[in-house]
Enzyme design. Structure first.
Site, short mmCIF file in Angstrom:
data_model
loop_
_atom_site.label_atom_id
_atom_site.label_comp_id
_atom_site.label_asym_id
_atom_site.label_seq_id
_atom_site.Cartn_x
_atom_site.Cartn_y
_atom_site.Cartn_z
N HIS A 1 0.83 -1.21 0.00
CA HIS A 1 0.00 0.00 0.00
C HIS A 1 0.86 1.26 0.00
CE1 HIS A 1 -3.90 -1.87 0.38
NE2 HIS A 1 -3.44 -2.67 1.32
N ARG B 1 -8.46 -11.10 8.87
CA ARG B 1 -7.71 -9.95 9.39
C ARG B 1 -7.67 -10.05 10.93
NH1 ARG B 1 -11.49 -8.37 5.75
NH2 ARG B 1 -10.89 -7.09 3.95
C1 LIG Z 1 -8.43 -10.14 3.51
C2 LIG Z 1 -7.12 -9.52 3.81
C3 LIG Z 1 -6.52 -8.63 2.92
C4 LIG Z 1 -5.32 -8.03 3.20
N1 LIG Z 1 -4.69 -7.26 2.26
C5 LIG Z 1 -3.49 -6.73 2.53
C6 LIG Z 1 -2.78 -6.00 1.54
O1 LIG Z 1 -3.17 -5.94 0.38
N2 LIG Z 1 -1.63 -5.39 1.89
C7 LIG Z 1 -1.15 -5.45 3.15
O2 LIG Z 1 -0.15 -4.82 3.42
N3 LIG Z 1 -1.76 -6.20 4.10
C8 LIG Z 1 -2.90 -6.85 3.80
N4 LIG Z 1 -3.52 -7.62 4.72
C9 LIG Z 1 -2.92 -7.75 6.04
C10 LIG Z 1 -1.78 -8.75 6.06
O3 LIG Z 1 -2.14 -9.94 5.39
C11 LIG Z 1 -1.44 -9.04 7.50
O4 LIG Z 1 -1.30 -7.84 8.20
C12 LIG Z 1 -0.14 -9.80 7.62
O5 LIG Z 1 -0.15 -10.95 6.82
C13 LIG Z 1 0.05 -10.17 9.08
O6 LIG Z 1 1.20 -10.92 9.20
P1 LIG Z 1 1.52 -11.59 10.59
O7 LIG Z 1 2.84 -12.24 10.44
O8 LIG Z 1 1.31 -10.62 11.69
O9 LIG Z 1 0.35 -12.66 10.80
P2 LIG Z 1 0.19 -14.12 10.21
O10 LIG Z 1 0.60 -14.22 8.81
O11 LIG Z 1 -1.18 -14.57 10.57
O12 LIG Z 1 1.26 -14.95 11.05
C14 LIG Z 1 1.08 -15.24 12.40
C15 LIG Z 1 1.70 -16.59 12.64
O13 LIG Z 1 1.64 -16.88 14.02
C16 LIG Z 1 1.44 -18.28 14.16
N5 LIG Z 1 0.91 -18.54 15.48
C17 LIG Z 1 -0.27 -18.13 16.00
N6 LIG Z 1 -0.42 -18.62 17.23
C18 LIG Z 1 0.69 -19.33 17.51
C19 LIG Z 1 1.11 -20.09 18.64
N7 LIG Z 1 0.36 -20.23 19.74
N8 LIG Z 1 2.32 -20.70 18.58
C20 LIG Z 1 3.10 -20.61 17.49
N9 LIG Z 1 2.73 -19.91 16.38
C21 LIG Z 1 1.54 -19.28 16.41
C22 LIG Z 1 0.47 -18.60 13.04
O14 LIG Z 1 0.51 -19.98 12.71
C23 LIG Z 1 0.95 -17.71 11.93
O15 LIG Z 1 1.83 -18.37 11.04
C24 LIG Z 1 -4.70 -8.27 4.44
C25 LIG Z 1 -5.27 -9.20 5.32
C26 LIG Z 1 -6.43 -9.85 4.99
C27 LIG Z 1 -6.96 -10.92 5.89
#
Ligand SMILES: Cc1cc2nc3c(=O)[nH]c(=O)nc-3n(C[C@H](O)[C@H](O)[C@H](O)COP(=O)(O)OP(=O)(O)OC[C@H]3O[C@@H](n4cnc5c(N)ncnc54)[C@H](O)[C@@H]3O)c2cc1C
Length: 508
Positions: free
Chosen positions: A52, A316
């Site tokens: 973005h 999300r």
């Molecule tokens: C519909 C949608 C559209 C989006 N579009 C965009 C976009 O176009 N551009 C953008 O910048 N962002 C976008 N986002 C947001 C973006 O996808 C997320 O902000 C980002 O992927 C978050 O990454 P993360 O590593 O925090 O979470 P995640 O990818 O969810 O990773 C978290 C990890 O923690 C692990 N975990 C959880 N609990 C435990 C536990 N107890 N023990 C060990 N591991 C655990 C999970 O297995 C997972 O692998 C979008 C999100 C959605 C849902």
């Protein structure tokens, strides 16, 4: 019990993987854990894949600041990590005076956030740039620094680069609770045993609230999963005039249903934004598809349902952290902090959109927070920020393909016909530094099974290759880890033992 880690990162999504990668430049012993069978299986595996531009978030928020900083970082990062990124720019389209006024607000917000190059353009100019846009568009916001990324490739590449630089990775390892002494975290208890450490980074995505609550932090903070559904159109049937990203004017529900190109050549339509009760509910619903189709076809009337080849949903991690403007529901802010109430926790939470974009800047913030807490972070002399990508057969010219096949004939055998993925690429991913050991892990890395036939042709062959390379029975091969086997029993009494993958591949 193993010896003490300096940092344990819970969650190997894009945020955890980037944090591991950036921390790997320092003399630290770092462990990255995830409960799933691969990196990047959470929100990072199902989203719009956009980098973005940064006009959406409220000025001064973590969302705005990390988004803007990350946009600066992505060009270099994509080079270093060998991952695709296309800064094609994006448009937010208005069709009436009310929406035009909302675009003005968005434009002002973009200026306040420091988004480079944004401009308001006329409906006529919008139609010239993308003739497929709805004919009654009366204006648009143009942001040249918006772009397309590949969250799968980015998560794998960041994690691989981290591992190359000494980070340890443990998959199928679920965080259960903290080891504490007084108010200080001394380790984590997991499904695979206890791991002592000095610092924990909470990057658990949808489950980040549970992790912080386990440390007694922010008991009032809760994540409500907000589902976004999508459809993918067949690239052979429909393309935008040029690779681009088209948003409607945002509403109180969020950025709205977009129609955009992807780096893989398809057009994506979605997402909607509906709260669901379960953090595992990624169901695609009939109503959801109707909702996104109605939104998408308003924006680009030429899309046709006949072109849909796939549908999916992502969740999300929407939280309830305070924001400067609580009226705007979707503008809840990211939590990026070291809480006062406990020692040893870097707490990340509510990392919804633009979390993919912002991930490298969030990782930088983690480093700043650790430094601010008195950590002496000493750089490694031999840190290598470059991760060399493995060959992608369909991206090579004829001579390069021939050279690859001469070196390894497995690159001459096409396993996924829609996306032209070769056996050589599949075998290489199975033996990569973070081995792809499930069908979906191979799909995320090579893009096999994502074309018109959606795996109908390649799946049996990929199962056979996985079985052969992993030295297991085909019945043990899974789609995405424990409990997702493809095959349960043999239905024909033939001697399979002498069959090789080659026997299953028809001669072309
Ligand atoms: C519909 C949608 C559209 C989006 N579009 C965009 C976009 O176009 N551009 C953008 O910048 N962002 C976008 N986002 C947001 C973006 O996808 C997320 O902000 C980002 O992927 C978050 O990454 P993360 O590593 O925090 O979470 P995640 O990818 O969810 O990773 C978290 C990890 O923690 C692990 N975990 C959880 N609990 C435990 C536990 N107890 N023990 C060990 N591991 C655990 C999970 O297995 C997972 O692998 C979008 C999100 C959605 C849902």
């Amino acid at each position: 019990m193993t010896s003490t880690y300096d940092v344990i990162i819970i969650g190997a999504g894009i945020v955890g993987a980037m944090t591991a990668r950036f921390l790997s430049q320092f003399r630290l012993r770092v462990l990255l854990i995830d409960k799933d069978s691969d990196v990047g299986m959470g929100a990072s595996s199902a989203n719009s894949a956009l980098v973005h531009a940064g006009y959406d978030a409220l000025p001064g928020t973590h969302k705005a600041l990390t988004n803007l900083r990350a946009v600066e970082m992505w060009p270099r990062l994509s080079q270093d990590l060998g991952i695709p990124y296309d800064r094609c720019g994006d448009y937010v389209v208005a069709v009436n005076d009310e929406e035009l006024a909302a675009l003005q607000d968005l434009y002002q917000r973009g200026l306040a956030n420091g988004v480079p190059g944004i401009a308001l353009i006329s409906g006529e100019a919008m139609r010239q740039r993308e003739p497929l846009i709805r004919p009654d568009a009366i204006g648009a916001l143009w942001a040249p620094t918006g772009g397309m990324g590949d969250p799968f490739a980015a998560t794998v590449a960041a994690a691989e680069n981290a591992v190359m630089n000494g980070v340890e990775l443990q998959l199928n390892t679920a965080f259960e609770s903290f080891m504490m002494e007084g108010g200080t975290i001394t380790g984590v208890r997991t499904s695979r045993g206890d791991f002592p450490c000095r610092w924990v980074v909470n990057a658990a995505g949808l489950y980040a609230d549970d992790v912080m609550h386990a440390a007694g932090v922010r008991p009032e903070f809760h994540i409500r999963p907000r589902r976004g559904e999508y459809v993918i159109l067949d690239k052979a049937d429909f393309q935008l005039t040029q690779p681009t990203i088209l948003f409607p004017t945002p509403t109180e529900k969020g950025k709205g249903i977009l129609v955009a190109s992807t780096l893989h050549g398809n057009v994506i339509v979605g997402p909607n934004a509906n709260f669901v009760d379960s953090k595992e509910n990624k169901d695609v619903t009939r109503e959801g598809i109707q909702e996104i189709w109605s939104g998408g076809s308003k924006l680009v009337p030429a899309i046709s349902r006949r072109h849909i080849i796939a549908e999916f949903a992502g969740l999300r991690a929407t939280g309830n952290a305070p924001t400067p403007n609580p009226e705007i529901d979707y503008n809840q802010d990211f939590i990026i902090e070291i809480p006062d109430s406990v020692k040893g926790l870097v707490n990340l939470g509510g990392i919804e959109s633009p979390g993919f974009t912002a991930a490298p800047a969030i990782a930088e913030r983690v480093i700043e927070l650790l430094r601010g807490a008195g950590e002496h972070l000493e750089k490694k002399a031999d840190w290598n920020p470059v991760r060399t990508p493995r060959p992608v057969f369909r991206h090579l010219d004829r001579d390069e393909q021939a050279a690859l096949i001469a070196d390894d004939p497995a690159y001459g055998r096409i396993i996924c016909r829609c996306e032209n993925v070769t056996e050589g690429e599949i075998r290489a991913e199975i033996h990569a530094s973070i081995p792809a050991v499930t069908y979906d892990a191979l799909k995320r890395r090579t893009w096999l099974g994502t074309g018109r036939c959606q795996g109908g042709f390649d799946m049996p062959r990929v199962v056979a290759i996985l079985a052969e390379e992993l030295g297991v029975a085909p019945e043990a091969v899974t789609k995405k880890g424990q409990g997702s086997q493809f095959l349960f029993r043999r239905t024909k009494d033939v001697a399979h033992d002498h069959l090789s993958v080659e026997d299953l591949i028809p001669t072309m």
